[in-house]
Design a protein around this motif. Sequence first.
Motif, PDB file in Angstrom:
ATOM      1  N   VAL A   1       0.841  -1.199   0.000  1.00 26.69           N
ATOM      2  CA  VAL A   1       0.000   0.000   0.000  1.00 26.69           C
ATOM      3  C   VAL A   1       0.877   1.250   0.000  1.00 26.69           C
ATOM      4  N   ALA A   2       1.936   1.240   0.813  1.00 23.12           N
ATOM      5  CA  ALA A   2       2.852   2.386   0.860  1.00 23.12           C
ATOM      6  C   ALA A   2       3.466   2.643  -0.515  1.00 23.12           C
ATOM      7  N   ASN A   3       3.838   1.578  -1.215  1.00 23.11           N
ATOM      8  CA  ASN A   3       4.406   1.732  -2.561  1.00 23.11           C
ATOM      9  C   ASN A   3       3.398   2.345  -3.525  1.00 23.11           C
ATOM     10  N   GLU A   4       2.144   1.891  -3.451  1.00 26.16           N
ATOM     11  CA  GLU A   4       1.096   2.428  -4.318  1.00 26.16           C
ATOM     12  C   GLU A   4       0.879   3.913  -4.062  1.00 26.16           C
ATOM     13  N   ILE A   5       0.874   4.288  -2.785  1.00 22.90           N
ATOM     14  CA  ILE A   5       0.675   5.699  -2.438  1.00 22.90           C
ATOM     15  C   ILE A   5       1.816   6.548  -2.986  1.00 22.90           C
ATOM     16  N   GLY A   6       3.020   6.012  -2.932  1.00 23.39           N
ATOM     17  CA  GLY A   6       4.180   6.748  -3.435  1.00 23.39           C
ATOM     18  C   GLY A   6       4.125   7.030  -4.922  1.00 23.39           C
ATOM     19  N   LYS A   7       3.343   6.247  -5.676  1.00 25.10           N
ATOM     20  CA  LYS A   7       3.251   6.415  -7.129  1.00 25.10           C
ATOM     21  C   LYS A   7       2.138   7.377  -7.557  1.00 25.10           C
ATOM     22  N   ILE A   8       1.305   7.770  -6.613  1.00 27.03           N
ATOM     23  CA  ILE A   8       0.131   8.578  -6.969  1.00 27.03           C
ATOM     24  C   ILE A   8       0.544   9.985  -7.394  1.00 27.03           C
ATOM     25  N   LYS A   9       0.056  10.402  -8.576  1.00 32.69           N
ATOM     26  CA  LYS A   9       0.267  11.757  -9.076  1.00 32.69           C
ATOM     27  C   LYS A   9      -0.992  12.573  -8.778  1.00 32.69           C
ATOM     28  N   SER A  10      -0.784  13.706  -8.178  1.00 28.71           N
ATOM     29  CA  SER A  10      -1.936  14.518  -7.776  1.00 28.71           C
ATOM     30  C   SER A  10      -2.673  15.103  -8.970  1.00 28.71           C
ATOM     31  N   ARG A  11      -3.973  15.197  -8.851  1.00 22.17           N
ATOM     32  CA  ARG A  11      -4.824  15.830  -9.848  1.00 22.17           C
ATOM     33  C   ARG A  11      -5.652  16.912  -9.154  1.00 22.17           C
ATOM     34  N   ILE A  12      -5.982  17.920  -9.926  1.00 25.05           N
ATOM     35  CA  ILE A  12      -6.859  18.967  -9.400  1.00 25.05           C
ATOM     36  C   ILE A  12      -8.293  18.589  -9.731  1.00 25.05           C
ATOM     37  N   TYR A  13      -9.199  18.666  -8.761  1.00 26.15           N
ATOM     38  CA  TYR A  13     -10.592  18.308  -9.002  1.00 26.15           C
ATOM     39  C   TYR A  13     -11.514  19.353  -8.388  1.00 26.15           C
ATOM     40  N   ALA A  14     -12.768  19.289  -8.778  1.00 22.81           N
ATOM     41  CA  ALA A  14     -13.715  20.373  -8.509  1.00 22.81           C
ATOM     42  C   ALA A  14     -13.858  20.724  -7.031  1.00 22.81           C
ATOM     43  N   GLU A  15     -13.851  19.713  -6.165  1.00 22.81           N
ATOM     44  CA  GLU A  15     -14.106  19.974  -4.747  1.00 22.81           C
ATOM     45  C   GLU A  15     -12.901  20.594  -4.034  1.00 22.81           C
ATOM     46  N   ASN A  16     -11.731  20.482  -4.634  1.00 24.91           N
ATOM     47  CA  ASN A  16     -10.525  20.979  -3.964  1.00 24.91           C
ATOM     48  C   ASN A  16     -10.289  22.445  -4.325  1.00 24.91           C
ATOM     49  N   ILE A  17     -11.074  23.312  -3.736  1.00 26.26           N
ATOM     50  CA  ILE A  17     -11.032  24.742  -4.041  1.00 26.26           C
ATOM     51  C   ILE A  17      -9.656  25.328  -3.736  1.00 26.26           C
ATOM     52  N   GLU A  18      -9.039  24.845  -2.676  1.00 27.32           N
ATOM     53  CA  GLU A  18      -7.732  25.380  -2.285  1.00 27.32           C
ATOM     54  C   GLU A  18      -6.699  25.181  -3.392  1.00 27.32           C
ATOM     55  N   LYS A  19      -6.682  23.985  -3.997  1.00 28.82           N
ATOM     56  CA  LYS A  19      -5.720  23.737  -5.072  1.00 28.82           C
ATOM     57  C   LYS A  19      -6.055  24.539  -6.325  1.00 28.82           C
ATOM     58  N   ILE A  20      -7.336  24.675  -6.608  1.00 28.09           N
ATOM     59  CA  ILE A  20      -7.735  25.468  -7.768  1.00 28.09           C
ATOM     60  C   ILE A  20      -7.241  26.898  -7.615  1.00 28.09           C
ATOM     61  N   GLU A  21      -7.460  27.469  -6.439  1.00 33.51           N
ATOM     62  CA  GLU A  21      -7.059  28.854  -6.215  1.00 33.51           C
ATOM     63  C   GLU A  21      -5.544  29.000  -6.182  1.00 33.51           C
ATOM     64  N   THR A  22      -4.852  27.992  -5.679  1.00 34.67           N
ATOM     65  CA  THR A  22      -3.388  28.016  -5.717  1.00 34.67           C
ATOM     66  C   THR A  22      -2.885  27.978  -7.157  1.00 34.67           C
ATOM     67  N   SER A  23      -3.534  27.163  -7.974  1.00 32.25           N
ATOM     68  CA  SER A  23      -3.154  27.077  -9.389  1.00 32.25           C
ATOM     69  C   SER A  23      -3.321  28.421 -10.081  1.00 32.25           C
ATOM     70  N   ILE A  24      -4.458  29.062  -9.860  1.00 29.75           N
ATOM     71  CA  ILE A  24      -4.726  30.359 -10.490  1.00 29.75           C
ATOM     72  C   ILE A  24      -3.717  31.396 -10.017  1.00 29.75           C
ATOM     73  N   ALA A  25      -3.450  31.414  -8.724  1.00 32.22           N
ATOM     74  CA  ALA A  25      -2.483  32.376  -8.174  1.00 32.22           C
ATOM     75  C   ALA A  25      -1.091  32.138  -8.743  1.00 32.22           C
ATOM     76  N   THR A  26      -0.714  30.871  -8.904  1.00 34.65           N
ATOM     77  CA  THR A  26       0.592  30.536  -9.472  1.00 34.65           C
ATOM     78  C   THR A  26       0.700  31.030 -10.908  1.00 34.65           C
ATOM     79  N   PHE A  27      -0.349  30.803 -11.688  1.00 33.41           N
ATOM     80  CA  PHE A  27      -0.367  31.257 -13.086  1.00 33.41           C
ATOM     81  C   PHE A  27      -0.236  32.777 -13.154  1.00 33.41           C
ATOM     82  N   GLU A  28      -1.028  33.476 -12.348  1.00 32.00           N
ATOM     83  CA  GLU A  28      -1.024  34.941 -12.399  1.00 32.00           C
ATOM     84  C   GLU A  28       0.307  35.527 -11.926  1.00 32.00           C
ATOM     85  N   LYS A  29       0.996  34.817 -11.066  1.00 28.86           N
ATOM     86  CA  LYS A  29       2.278  35.307 -10.554  1.00 28.86           C
ATOM     87  C   LYS A  29       3.392  35.178 -11.584  1.00 28.86           C
TER      88      LYS A  29
END
Length: 696
Positions: free
Chosen positions: A320-348
């Motif tokens: 299970v630990a190995n599987e978790i280590g391979k996971i690549k993060s995705r941005i999805y609708a409910e994760n408002i914090e990541k969406i806003e971080t993405s927008i702020a990063t782009f604008e910067k």
Amino acid sequence: MSKGIYVATIEPNSGKSVVVLGLMRMLLGKTAKVGYFRPIIEDIKVGEMDNHINTVVSYFEIDINYKKTYAFTRSQVLDLYNKGKSGDVIDHIIKKYKKLEEKFDFILVEGTDFSHENSSLELDINLLISKNLGLPSIIVSQGDGKSLSEVVDNVQLAHDTFKEEVDVLSIMTNKINPAEVSTLKSLLTARINSGTDITVIPKINSLASPTVKEILKKLKGNILFGHDMLNNQVDNFNVATMQLRNYLNQLKDDCLVISAGDRADIILGSLQANISKNYPKISGIVLTGGLMPEESILKLIEGLSSIVPIISVKGGTFSVANEIGKIKSRIYAENIEKIETSIATFEKHVDTDKLANDLITFKSDIFTPRMFQYNLLQRALKDKKHIVLPEGDDERVLKAAARLIDAHVVDLTLIGEKEKIKERIERYDISLDINDVNIVNPIESPHFEDYVNTFYELRKHKGVNLDMAKDTMTDVSYFGTMMIHKGHADGMVSGAVHTTAHTLRPALQFIKTKPGVNIVSSVFFMCLEDRVSIFGDCAINPNPNAEQLAEIAISSAKTAQDFGVEPKVAMLSYSSGASGKGEDVERVRKATEIAKAINPDLKIEGPIQYDAAVDMRIGKSKLPDSEVAGQASVLIFPDLNTGNNTYKAVQRETGALAIGPMLQGLNKPVNDLSRGCTADDIYSTVIITAIQAQDL
């Protein structure tokens, strides 16, 4: 201004979502109505939505039906490609995009994800889509785990590949070590000196880290507690194999605790540490082995005031630990914090003012055959016309008729014997319902006597009597042309079986030419890889004089304009400019002067050689002050021998689609086909004929 932008990546996990979210925020600040489109999405389960579409549409509250935001799933595209129907893919994507274009002021188009094998095919598809939509591209790449030289090489290769086919507005390279951002930008600017804007975005750790929700989905686990905290970010994880007193020292901020499901001490100790001021906050707990805590422990946890997500999975702790280590993060609708971080990063990191201005001032010169054919179809559909096909029992004609009826683009009359046509449809397994077309046998037509009398009145001064008129009206070309003359059809297409002379003769006898037109001529629409050129005259006039050449040029320029091609006319010869001498050159020079005198606003150059007309480098070297040289869209050949051979050579050697010939100068549209034509040729020519009929 461009109506859209195409965001394409060249590799997996490029951080494309950061660019898409940032662009959407930028565009909504500049334009009232912005749409979103993904030509190809990943395969999804029934009832689910594509994550990219759901994220963008829900966060920015775009008023758009989900089914209109994409054209195909990945497996659908591969299936069509394997069946040799790649053209159908592009045609459908254009159709869906154009529908959105009617509703929105601007459309952000997001390319595929490169999440599977066969990346070369994926690159080709993205290029093809961007090109056929006529959109400038933003290329997105990433540098995580790569040396700077690897990043530069990859980006340059992608840029050069794209630049051959489409306009590249910007290159954005993601996930770069912050200390290397300025160095990489300098290297890329030096290597790619085409004027393309280059942006380098540093790696943002919070965007790279998955959430508990993503881990839950990847491991296919069950959530026991903490549903409301599934968006907790997991910056690191560790496996609890030691005693609690030792394990507590291993905890870090936003870490994920991985433990066997029967380790009540680790579970309770981790939860207590999470609410203690003396220990870091954890993001969640993963219980492995499919083991569940005892009822008493579950009851104790349930009574706590604050519970991080606790999920149960079946795998062993280390797997299970190995599987978790391979996971690549995705941005999805409910994760408002990541969406806003993405927008702020782009604008910067992106010069949004410059990018917006580049989009506003951008104008593409690319006009692909697929775009041209789509535009033709849409124009024909706006005002449905009735076209007659005199060679109704020819296999190619029937196949074209089936496509035309299926597209609901025209009403059709087939001339011929109904039983024979029915037999041909069955023999060649053509999907045409004879009830959907009008089938006429001339001698059985209720209009036959009227047509005979009309023809007699029109031609009696030429010695035609009633018997001759009756005999003539049994001829399918004469009958079809008379249908147009009498208003029973709007246009005719013939020549798959009959000669050009046989098709044209009746038209010249009683359809006649438009007022002020002295010569009937023809053009071919030559659909080259990245543009549509008009070739004239390649089918009718063997040796036109200067006056006739001038008239052909003016008619062809008007045709180009009528069909959405800006007319820049090249009067072709074996010499360019004032250098050449000889009777043939002088004839072309005189024709150019006549055309200029008749139409002073016409962009026309002649005499000019073919290479100087179509190649910008050669054109500017030979005629540096010309507004036509190197960019001619209408090419007028000096005689039929040159024109006919050139169009066929270009068609065969380049694979260009040649639509036509389309006849110019008649009062009503009659168009001739080559006897070597295909069903596709007939289909296209009928559509052009219908459009001609709309202008009458």
